[in-house]
Motif scaffolding. Sequence first.
Motif, PDB file in Angstrom:
ATOM      1  N   TRP A  50       4.191 -13.683  -8.521  1.00  0.00           N
ATOM      2  CA  TRP A  50       4.254 -12.503  -9.385  1.00  0.00           C
ATOM      3  C   TRP A  50       5.649 -12.354  -9.968  1.00  0.00           C
ATOM      4  O   TRP A  50       6.644 -12.701  -9.320  1.00  0.00           O
ATOM      5  CB  TRP A  50       3.957 -11.241  -8.575  1.00  0.00           C
ATOM      6  CG  TRP A  50       2.519 -11.004  -8.241  1.00  0.00           C
ATOM      7  CD1 TRP A  50       1.850 -11.475  -7.135  1.00  0.00           C
ATOM      8  CD2 TRP A  50       1.569 -10.229  -8.980  1.00  0.00           C
ATOM      9  NE1 TRP A  50       0.541 -11.038  -7.153  1.00  0.00           N
ATOM     10  CE2 TRP A  50       0.352 -10.266  -8.267  1.00  0.00           C
ATOM     11  CE3 TRP A  50       1.639  -9.504 -10.168  1.00  0.00           C
ATOM     12  CZ2 TRP A  50      -0.795  -9.610  -8.697  1.00  0.00           C
ATOM     13  CZ3 TRP A  50       0.496  -8.843 -10.606  1.00  0.00           C
ATOM     14  CH2 TRP A  50      -0.700  -8.899  -9.882  1.00  0.00           C
ATOM     15  N   ASN A  90      14.238  -5.987  -4.137  1.00  0.00           N
ATOM     16  CA  ASN A  90      14.144  -5.517  -5.518  1.00  0.00           C
ATOM     17  C   ASN A  90      13.906  -4.006  -5.559  1.00  0.00           C
ATOM     18  O   ASN A  90      13.178  -3.501  -6.410  1.00  0.00           O
ATOM     19  CB  ASN A  90      13.021  -6.259  -6.252  1.00  0.00           C
ATOM     20  CG  ASN A  90      12.977  -5.970  -7.740  1.00  0.00           C
ATOM     21  OD1 ASN A  90      14.005  -5.736  -8.368  1.00  0.00           O
ATOM     22  ND2 ASN A  90      11.774  -5.972  -8.308  1.00  0.00           N
ATOM     23  N   SER A 127       0.969  -6.287   2.217  1.00  0.00           N
ATOM     24  CA  SER A 127      -0.219  -7.099   1.974  1.00  0.00           C
ATOM     25  C   SER A 127      -1.153  -6.976   3.161  1.00  0.00           C
ATOM     26  O   SER A 127      -0.722  -6.762   4.299  1.00  0.00           O
ATOM     27  CB  SER A 127       0.149  -8.572   1.742  1.00  0.00           C
ATOM     28  OG  SER A 127       0.649  -9.155   2.933  1.00  0.00           O
ATOM     29  N   TRP A 163       8.151 -12.660  -6.896  1.00  0.00           N
ATOM     30  CA  TRP A 163       7.540 -12.426  -5.593  1.00  0.00           C
ATOM     31  C   TRP A 163       6.607 -13.595  -5.290  1.00  0.00           C
ATOM     32  O   TRP A 163       5.771 -13.950  -6.116  1.00  0.00           O
ATOM     33  CB  TRP A 163       6.722 -11.137  -5.601  1.00  0.00           C
ATOM     34  CG  TRP A 163       7.523  -9.871  -5.610  1.00  0.00           C
ATOM     35  CD1 TRP A 163       7.839  -9.114  -6.698  1.00  0.00           C
ATOM     36  CD2 TRP A 163       8.076  -9.202  -4.480  1.00  0.00           C
ATOM     37  NE1 TRP A 163       8.563  -8.013  -6.318  1.00  0.00           N
ATOM     38  CE2 TRP A 163       8.724  -8.036  -4.959  1.00  0.00           C
ATOM     39  CE3 TRP A 163       8.085  -9.461  -3.104  1.00  0.00           C
ATOM     40  CZ2 TRP A 163       9.371  -7.140  -4.116  1.00  0.00           C
ATOM     41  CZ3 TRP A 163       8.727  -8.570  -2.262  1.00  0.00           C
ATOM     42  CH2 TRP A 163       9.358  -7.426  -2.760  1.00  0.00           C
ATOM     43  N   MET A 203       5.409 -12.677   2.456  1.00  0.00           N
ATOM     44  CA  MET A 203       5.928 -12.730   1.100  1.00  0.00           C
ATOM     45  C   MET A 203       7.451 -12.676   1.108  1.00  0.00           C
ATOM     46  O   MET A 203       8.073 -12.288   2.084  1.00  0.00           O
ATOM     47  CB  MET A 203       5.353 -11.596   0.244  1.00  0.00           C
ATOM     48  CG  MET A 203       5.498 -10.230   0.843  1.00  0.00           C
ATOM     49  SD  MET A 203       4.085  -9.756   1.841  1.00  0.00           S
ATOM     50  CE  MET A 203       4.398  -8.007   2.088  1.00  0.00           C
ATOM     51  N   GLU A 214       7.458  -6.225   3.225  1.00  0.00           N
ATOM     52  CA  GLU A 214       8.773  -6.760   2.831  1.00  0.00           C
ATOM     53  C   GLU A 214       9.447  -5.730   1.937  1.00  0.00           C
ATOM     54  O   GLU A 214       8.777  -4.936   1.263  1.00  0.00           O
ATOM     55  CB  GLU A 214       8.605  -8.088   2.097  1.00  0.00           C
ATOM     56  CG  GLU A 214       9.901  -8.848   1.849  1.00  0.00           C
ATOM     57  CD  GLU A 214      10.595  -9.191   3.147  1.00  0.00           C
ATOM     58  OE1 GLU A 214      11.613  -8.514   3.435  1.00  0.00           O
ATOM     59  OE2 GLU A 214      10.136 -10.095   3.869  1.00  0.00           O
ATOM     60  N   LEU A 219       6.772  -3.959  -0.523  1.00  0.00           N
ATOM     61  CA  LEU A 219       5.543  -4.683  -0.832  1.00  0.00           C
ATOM     62  C   LEU A 219       4.788  -4.870   0.472  1.00  0.00           C
ATOM     63  O   LEU A 219       5.359  -5.338   1.466  1.00  0.00           O
ATOM     64  CB  LEU A 219       5.841  -6.037  -1.465  1.00  0.00           C
ATOM     65  CG  LEU A 219       4.624  -6.917  -1.779  1.00  0.00           C
ATOM     66  CD1 LEU A 219       3.720  -6.253  -2.814  1.00  0.00           C
ATOM     67  CD2 LEU A 219       5.062  -8.296  -2.277  1.00  0.00           C
ATOM     68  N   ARG A 279       8.745  -9.774 -11.197  1.00  0.00           N
ATOM     69  CA  ARG A 279       9.368  -8.732 -10.394  1.00  0.00           C
ATOM     70  C   ARG A 279       8.680  -7.375 -10.544  1.00  0.00           C
ATOM     71  O   ARG A 279       8.738  -6.538  -9.636  1.00  0.00           O
ATOM     72  CB  ARG A 279      10.851  -8.603 -10.744  1.00  0.00           C
ATOM     73  CG  ARG A 279      11.145  -8.171 -12.161  1.00  0.00           C
ATOM     74  CD  ARG A 279      12.654  -8.093 -12.403  1.00  0.00           C
ATOM     75  NE  ARG A 279      13.297  -7.140 -11.527  1.00  0.00           N
ATOM     76  CZ  ARG A 279      14.427  -7.372 -10.879  1.00  0.00           C
ATOM     77  NH1 ARG A 279      15.028  -8.549 -10.997  1.00  0.00           N
ATOM     78  NH2 ARG A 279      14.966  -6.451 -10.117  1.00  0.00           N
ATOM     79  N   ILE A 303       3.699 -14.681  -2.595  1.00  0.00           N
ATOM     80  CA  ILE A 303       2.822 -14.118  -1.575  1.00  0.00           C
ATOM     81  C   ILE A 303       1.893 -15.216  -1.071  1.00  0.00           C
ATOM     82  O   ILE A 303       1.173 -15.847  -1.857  1.00  0.00           O
ATOM     83  CB  ILE A 303       1.994 -12.951  -2.135  1.00  0.00           C
ATOM     84  CG1 ILE A 303       2.912 -11.897  -2.766  1.00  0.00           C
ATOM     85  CG2 ILE A 303       1.136 -12.334  -1.026  1.00  0.00           C
ATOM     86  CD1 ILE A 303       2.162 -10.797  -3.499  1.00  0.00           C
ATOM     87  N   LYS A 337       0.842 -12.645 -12.895  1.00  0.00           N
ATOM     88  CA  LYS A 337       0.786 -13.478 -11.700  1.00  0.00           C
ATOM     89  C   LYS A 337       0.220 -14.849 -12.033  1.00  0.00           C
ATOM     90  O   LYS A 337      -0.494 -15.027 -13.021  1.00  0.00           O
ATOM     91  CB  LYS A 337      -0.066 -12.830 -10.607  1.00  0.00           C
ATOM     92  CG  LYS A 337      -1.565 -12.902 -10.852  1.00  0.00           C
ATOM     93  CD  LYS A 337      -2.366 -12.403  -9.656  1.00  0.00           C
ATOM     94  CE  LYS A 337      -3.870 -12.510  -9.933  1.00  0.00           C
ATOM     95  NZ  LYS A 337      -4.687 -12.047  -8.809  1.00  0.00           N
ATOM     96  N   PHE A 366      10.951 -12.277  -1.950  1.00  0.00           N
ATOM     97  CA  PHE A 366      11.411 -12.074  -3.322  1.00  0.00           C
ATOM     98  C   PHE A 366      12.638 -12.935  -3.556  1.00  0.00           C
ATOM     99  O   PHE A 366      13.557 -12.964  -2.741  1.00  0.00           O
ATOM    100  CB  PHE A 366      11.765 -10.598  -3.546  1.00  0.00           C
ATOM    101  CG  PHE A 366      12.208 -10.297  -4.951  1.00  0.00           C
ATOM    102  CD1 PHE A 366      11.281 -10.161  -5.984  1.00  0.00           C
ATOM    103  CD2 PHE A 366      13.560 -10.167  -5.260  1.00  0.00           C
ATOM    104  CE1 PHE A 366      11.691  -9.881  -7.283  1.00  0.00           C
ATOM    105  CE2 PHE A 366      13.974  -9.886  -6.543  1.00  0.00           C
ATOM    106  CZ  PHE A 366      13.042  -9.746  -7.564  1.00  0.00           C
ATOM    107  N   TYR A 426       2.477  -1.763  -3.667  1.00  0.00           N
ATOM    108  CA  TYR A 426       3.929  -1.654  -3.672  1.00  0.00           C
ATOM    109  C   TYR A 426       4.349  -0.208  -3.893  1.00  0.00           C
ATOM    110  O   TYR A 426       3.594   0.631  -4.384  1.00  0.00           O
ATOM    111  CB  TYR A 426       4.550  -2.580  -4.729  1.00  0.00           C
ATOM    112  CG  TYR A 426       3.913  -2.500  -6.100  1.00  0.00           C
ATOM    113  CD1 TYR A 426       4.377  -1.611  -7.063  1.00  0.00           C
ATOM    114  CD2 TYR A 426       2.839  -3.328  -6.430  1.00  0.00           C
ATOM    115  CE1 TYR A 426       3.786  -1.543  -8.317  1.00  0.00           C
ATOM    116  CE2 TYR A 426       2.242  -3.264  -7.680  1.00  0.00           C
ATOM    117  CZ  TYR A 426       2.723  -2.380  -8.620  1.00  0.00           C
ATOM    118  OH  TYR A 426       2.131  -2.310  -9.860  1.00  0.00           O
TER     119      TYR A 426
END
Length: 277
Positions: A122, A68, A74, A111, A104, A65, A72, A124, A113, A129, A106, A85
């Motif tokens: 999380w 921001n 995963s 964030w 995920m 994704e 990111l 930014r 996930i 987290k 934002f 990231y």
Amino acid sequence: MKSTLFHEIITFTLSSYSYIRSCIGKSQYIAVGNGGYFTSSLDGETWSEPVQTHKNNRIDWLNIEYANEMFLISGENQTGHYISYSKDGANWSEPVTDSGNGRMVFGNNLWIICDSYCIYVWNRDFTHKEQVEPSYDNARVDYYDVAFGNGRFVLVSSCANDGDIFTSTDGLNWKRLFTEISCQCITFDRKQFVAGGGGGRIWTFTDGENWTEHRALPSNFLPSKIKYGNGNYIIMGTLNRYWFVNQFVAISKDGINWTDLEKVTDESINDFCFITE
């Protein structure tokens, strides 16, 4: 590349590929996939030699994704679930474990996930987290996908083969909507949410609570990802007779009327995303 439709899509997205503006001022695409690899392209057709994001930690990256001003990703390997990231798509943070391997989004400076039986929230900058289980009945829930729009997160999941929808404004406190809607993927196009589920069903809604069902795709199509960008929706998934063997894609201008599914060959597709400026 053997899929004509996918070749057309490639002009603004390529499976896990995302359009970025690099530090040298050129536009390029970034792709991630199994084995921890990423590659880049200026035109979506000619690609650099794949390079591992983390040379000492082989991870299958499953999702990507961009928001921001950050990428990111995963994924997972035999030792756990990870995220990483990057600001430029080339220099990545050290993999963070126990942070989810799912899709995920934002929103509201957070964030979200997804993971198998929980979600991770999380801030930014990835300095704090929270682990959250939105289910209110202590049942095991698979959290499939999450989108953000109109000031709220909408989370689609499955509990005991039934669909569950959750909404939240802060990512920590979730309202469970007891529905019979079972979705595997969801996106937001700045006006409405569009979700895909089994049986070729597409649902559209604006608030997460009032849904409209559309029988838009073949009944044996099971979607895995849906994204919106450049004025197009793209949905990806499998057909029952090709279960987890071949991926198929279709595109739509309105989220309701879709092109015919077309099989994508010679590509390993995990995810795709867009940058909206």
